[in-house]
Design an enzyme around this catalytic site. Structure first.
Site, PDB file in Angstrom:
ATOM      1  N   GLU A 226       0.852  -1.186   0.000  1.00  0.00           N
ATOM      2  CA  GLU A 226       0.000   0.000   0.000  1.00  0.00           C
ATOM      3  C   GLU A 226       0.894   1.243   0.000  1.00  0.00           C
ATOM      4  O   GLU A 226       1.834   1.284   0.780  1.00  0.00           O
ATOM      5  CB  GLU A 226      -0.900   0.046   1.234  1.00  0.00           C
ATOM      6  CG  GLU A 226      -1.856   1.233   1.169  1.00  0.00           C
ATOM      7  CD  GLU A 226      -2.824   1.327   2.359  1.00  0.00           C
ATOM      8  OE1 GLU A 226      -2.699   0.552   3.314  1.00  0.00           O
ATOM      9  OE2 GLU A 226      -3.683   2.208   2.304  1.00  0.00           O
TER      10      GLU A 226
ATOM     11  N   MET B 234       0.499  -2.788   8.648  1.00  0.00           N
ATOM     12  CA  MET B 234      -0.239  -2.937   7.382  1.00  0.00           C
ATOM     13  C   MET B 234      -1.148  -4.151   7.420  1.00  0.00           C
ATOM     14  O   MET B 234      -0.750  -5.225   7.840  1.00  0.00           O
ATOM     15  CB  MET B 234       0.776  -3.030   6.234  1.00  0.00           C
ATOM     16  CG  MET B 234       0.155  -3.200   4.863  1.00  0.00           C
ATOM     17  SD  MET B 234      -0.897  -1.779   4.428  1.00  0.00           S
ATOM     18  CE  MET B 234      -2.119  -2.585   3.399  1.00  0.00           C
TER      19      MET B 234
ATOM     20  N   ASN C 176      -2.433  -6.325   5.319  1.00  0.00           N
ATOM     21  CA  ASN C 176      -2.458  -7.341   4.260  1.00  0.00           C
ATOM     22  C   ASN C 176      -3.345  -8.514   4.662  1.00  0.00           C
ATOM     23  O   ASN C 176      -3.281  -8.992   5.795  1.00  0.00           O
ATOM     24  CB  ASN C 176      -1.050  -7.880   4.021  1.00  0.00           C
ATOM     25  CG  ASN C 176      -0.016  -6.793   4.024  1.00  0.00           C
ATOM     26  OD1 ASN C 176      -0.077  -5.886   3.215  1.00  0.00           O
ATOM     27  ND2 ASN C 176       0.916  -6.860   4.969  1.00  0.00           N
TER      28      ASN C 176
ATOM     29  N   HIS D  95      -6.628  -2.078  15.085  1.00  0.00           N
ATOM     30  CA  HIS D  95      -6.823  -1.333  13.837  1.00  0.00           C
ATOM     31  C   HIS D  95      -6.592  -2.234  12.623  1.00  0.00           C
ATOM     32  O   HIS D  95      -7.446  -2.322  11.732  1.00  0.00           O
ATOM     33  CB  HIS D  95      -5.869  -0.131  13.816  1.00  0.00           C
ATOM     34  CG  HIS D  95      -5.970   0.708  12.584  1.00  0.00           C
ATOM     35  ND1 HIS D  95      -6.746   1.838  12.520  1.00  0.00           N
ATOM     36  CD2 HIS D  95      -5.395   0.578  11.368  1.00  0.00           C
ATOM     37  CE1 HIS D  95      -6.651   2.366  11.317  1.00  0.00           C
ATOM     38  NE2 HIS D  95      -5.829   1.617  10.591  1.00  0.00           N
ATOM     39  N   GLU D  96      -5.465  -2.904  12.592  1.00  0.00           N
ATOM     40  CA  GLU D  96      -5.147  -3.732  11.419  1.00  0.00           C
ATOM     41  C   GLU D  96      -6.114  -4.904  11.320  1.00  0.00           C
ATOM     42  O   GLU D  96      -6.554  -5.257  10.238  1.00  0.00           O
ATOM     43  CB  GLU D  96      -3.697  -4.241  11.468  1.00  0.00           C
ATOM     44  CG  GLU D  96      -2.633  -3.154  11.626  1.00  0.00           C
ATOM     45  CD  GLU D  96      -2.775  -1.986  10.680  1.00  0.00           C
ATOM     46  OE1 GLU D  96      -3.273  -2.162   9.551  1.00  0.00           O
ATOM     47  OE2 GLU D  96      -2.385  -0.853  11.067  1.00  0.00           O
TER      48      GLU D  96
ATOM     49  N   HIS E 287      -9.404  -3.843   9.848  1.00  0.00           N
ATOM     50  CA  HIS E 287      -9.350  -3.613   8.398  1.00  0.00           C
ATOM     51  C   HIS E 287      -9.817  -4.850   7.617  1.00  0.00           C
ATOM     52  O   HIS E 287     -10.184  -4.726   6.449  1.00  0.00           O
ATOM     53  CB  HIS E 287      -7.919  -3.292   7.961  1.00  0.00           C
ATOM     54  CG  HIS E 287      -7.588  -1.824   7.926  1.00  0.00           C
ATOM     55  ND1 HIS E 287      -8.406  -0.881   7.323  1.00  0.00           N
ATOM     56  CD2 HIS E 287      -6.496  -1.139   8.372  1.00  0.00           C
ATOM     57  CE1 HIS E 287      -7.826   0.320   7.420  1.00  0.00           C
ATOM     58  NE2 HIS E 287      -6.679   0.197   8.056  1.00  0.00           N
TER      59      HIS E 287
HETATM   60  N1  SER Z   1      -3.097   1.011   5.802  1.00  0.00           N
HETATM   61  C1  SER Z   1      -2.171   1.143   6.890  1.00  0.00           C
HETATM   62  C2  SER Z   1      -2.945   1.410   8.121  1.00  0.00           C
HETATM   63  O1  SER Z   1      -3.478   2.461   8.287  1.00  0.00           O
HETATM   64  C3  SER Z   1      -1.163   2.209   6.680  1.00  0.00           C
HETATM   65  O2  SER Z   1      -0.568   2.145   5.478  1.00  0.00           O
HETATM   66  O3  SER Z   1      -3.124   0.581   8.917  1.00  0.00           O
HETATM   67 ZN    ZN Z   2      -5.473   1.766   8.628  1.00  0.00          ZN
END
Ligand code: SER
Ligand code: ZN
Length: 606
Positions: free
Chosen positions: A95, A237, A239, A271-272, A275
């Site tokens: 990213e 990140m 992924n 947070h990750e 996502h």
């Molecule tokens: N996408 C990542 C995050 O905010 C940062 O590149 O967790």
């Molecule tokens: Zn993020």
């Protein structure tokens, strides 16, 4: 992976989606092209073009298999984008546009593909070979190298691709999802750090449970991997199934880590992980939509951390961070809306505005529709857009449709930069028993935006009576309970409260209900009263801070005028009240007692 011949050998099955165009444009940067094949036939160099960092294939038919071999140099990759070496391991960061530094590809987030990844490497040096999804094959090759294959069943954009090769220690655990599926959880780090990964594992399991309970979101693969990397540009990140972290946000040594270190690990792990739904399952159509995944995911991690500790303390800390970072950004030469209209370099738009103000904008929608309405909105959003790449508009529409509200004007938050100023004045009429609250908003011009339209600002508020309790509210003729959310939508608007039996003290913008700068005409005694009695813990702190700041500024004036310096008794009273209050926890008390720092005072002094 071998430093002499690091080869990315990629085969893509492509199918044309519409009649127009027979050309394929693939992005690539700093690549050495070794070969191109279409349907098994090797192309000669006059059968393709390399121009403007793109590989162009022409006169393609309906469906093909394209194979591209590139040579890359991870050892020399100091930008830490694409595939690079960090200490003794290899890892990736794709990213926003790192995948194009691995191979030629349509490097844009709305191109969703199912990836199968085979990694071949020296098995002695790199026993851990990881990529997205589930492990489907593992083999020892005759030449001593190891070959593993991962398959990710979910279509994803290439910015979520990841690969790790290293000799790492692993901390392993299990999680049973709400539908009863077993997920293997693994955290990888350098062997000497593995003992410091326990808190991260604990935070991961709590995040997984919380997302099920609060948002109904379940994890979807058989394994979830986290890798701690010494060299990493960002915090971490997301992924798919293989999150890669800066060690700072995984490792916590219980002997030396501070509370803030632990909170940092917990927040970034969450947070990750979050996502996986807000970013991966539903991703962004283009990079202008970055706040769609980041603002929403920050809001989700903030809500999680608040549930894990103290709502009041978490909210105060987040607002302190917003004011220090984002307000400054919004007042400066790089002020931009949470959804920028243009960019030259997308990497420069991973800003506090896109992330933190983006989270405030999501939070305001939550405030307007309530917890239940918000959940209905996100359920609808996931139902409608799972496995697709969408825009901020789709999120707002889902909230609108699930709740039957109109957020047309609210959308100005996406397009206009700058921190609005809100000014509040109240007048009590003892005879008529009315309290008339006039709210005004204005937003200073920002670069490129000389005129601002009014924002839709949710003002959560109450009126506090002499007994320190919230009064029953009747606003514009309607019963509104003891706390209400006013919608300030005009430049100036008046709200009339009736049946108000005594002069109240207004408590406005409770919980910091909008990212604005509020000014009021409250006197020091009224602020002190709120600091002691407000039912809203954020505003208690906010009022105490204002009292502290005003007292400090008065003392500065005393010094300047050569007067004797005395501690105002008001401040001492307030501190005594805070310290002796048995209902407040110590972390909150500490925030209440803190006097404004130098930089805050410097900003307030001409
Ligand atoms: N996408 C990542 C995050 O905010 C940062 O590149 O967790
Ligand atoms: Zn993020």
């Amino acid at each position: 992976l071998d430093s002499l011949k690091d080869i990315a050998d990629m085969t893509i099955d492509i199918e044309r989606q519409n009649a127009a165009g027979s050309e394929l444009y693939l992005d690539g940067q700093e690549l050495e092209l070794v070969s191109v094949e279409v349907d098994g036939r090797s192309l000669s160099s006059n059968e393709y073009q390399l121009q403007n960092e793109q590989l162009i294939l022409r006169e393609l038919g309906q469906q093909h298999q394209v194979r591209i071999v590139t040579r890359i140099h991870p050892e020399q990759n100091t930008a830490l984008e694409g595939l690079y070496r960090s200490s003794k391991m290899y890892c990736t960061q794709c990213e926003a546009q790192g995948f194009r530094k691995i191979t030629y590809y349509q490097d844009r987030p709305d191109v969703l593909s199912k990836f199968t990844t085979t990694i071949i490497a020296d098995g002695e040096q790199y026993p851990n070979l990881l990529s997205n999804g589930n492990l489907i094959a593992e083999e020892q090759l005759a030449d001593g190298r190891k070959k593993v294959t991962w398959e990710d069943p979910f279509a994803k954009p290439c910015y979520l691709f990841a690969l790790v090769a290293g000799d790492l220690a692993v901390l392993e655990d299990r999680f049973t999802t709400m539908s009863g599926r077993e997920v293997k959880l693994q955290i990888f780090s350098e062997p000497h750090n593995i003992d410091q990964c326990h808190y991260a594992m604990d935070a991961l399991k709590r995040s997984m449970r919380w997302d099920e309970e609060r948002f109904g979101r379940e994890y979807d693969l058989d394994t979830f991997h986290i890798v701690a990397a010494n060299d990493f540009n960002a915090g971490a990140m997301e992924n798919k199934g293989l999150n890669i972290f800066n060690t700072k946000y995984v490792l916590a040594n219980p002997e030396t880590a501070t509370d803030a270190d632990f909170d940092g690990v917990e927040g970034v792990i969450a947070h990750e992980y979050f996502h996986n739904w807000t970013g991966n399952r539903v991703t962004v159509r283009d990079w202008f939509q970055l706040t769609l995944k980041e603002g929403l995911t920050v809001f989700r991690d903030q809500s999680f951390s608040a549930d894990m500790s103290s709502h009041a303390v978490k909210r105060i800390e987040d607002v302190q961070g917003l004011r220090a970072g984002q307000f400054a950004e919004d007042a400066g030469p790089t002020a931009h809306p949470i959804q920028p209209k243009e960019y030259i370099e997308i990497n420069n738009f991973y800003t506090s505005t896109v992330y933190d103000k983006g989270a405030e904008v999501i939070r305001m929608m939550h405030t307007l529709v309530g917890e239940e309405g918000f959940r209905k909105g996100t359920d609808l959003y996931f139902d409608r857009h799972d496995n697709s790449a969408v825009t901020t508009e789709e999120f707002i529409s889902a909230i609108e449709d699930a709740n039957g509200i109109d957020l047309t004007q609210f959308r100005n938050w996406y397009n206009q930069a700058g921190t609005p100023n809100v000014d509040a004045k109240g007048v009590y009429d003892a005879e008529k028993q009315t309290y008339t609250l006039t709210l005004k908003q204005n937003t200073a011009p920002t670069p490129g935006q000389p005129e601002k339209l009014p924002f839709h600002i949710p003002v959560r508020m109450g009126l506090v009576g002499a007994d320190g309790k919230d009064m029953d509210l009747t606003v514009d003729g309607k019963d509104a309970g003891t706390e209400t959310v006013l919608s300030l939508t005009e430049n100036e608007q008046t709200f009339v409260f009736t049946g108000v039996k005594e002069e109240p003290v207004p408590s406005l913008m409770r919980g910091f209900s909008a990212p604005v700068k509020l000014t009021t005409d409250l006197k020091a005694e009224q602020l002190q009263f709120l600091a002691a009695h407000d039912s809203d813990s954020f505003n208690r702190w906010e009022s105490a801070q204002t009292v502290n700041r005003q007292a400090m500024l008065a003392m500065i004036d005393d010094v300047k005028a050569g007067r004797e310096l005395t501690m105002p008794t008001m401040l001492i009273d307030q501190m005594r009240e805070t310290i002796s209050n048995p209902d407040l926890d110590n972390q909150y008390k500490a925030l209440m007692l803190r006097v404004p720092g130098y930089s805050e005072l410097a900003q307030a002094v001409d």
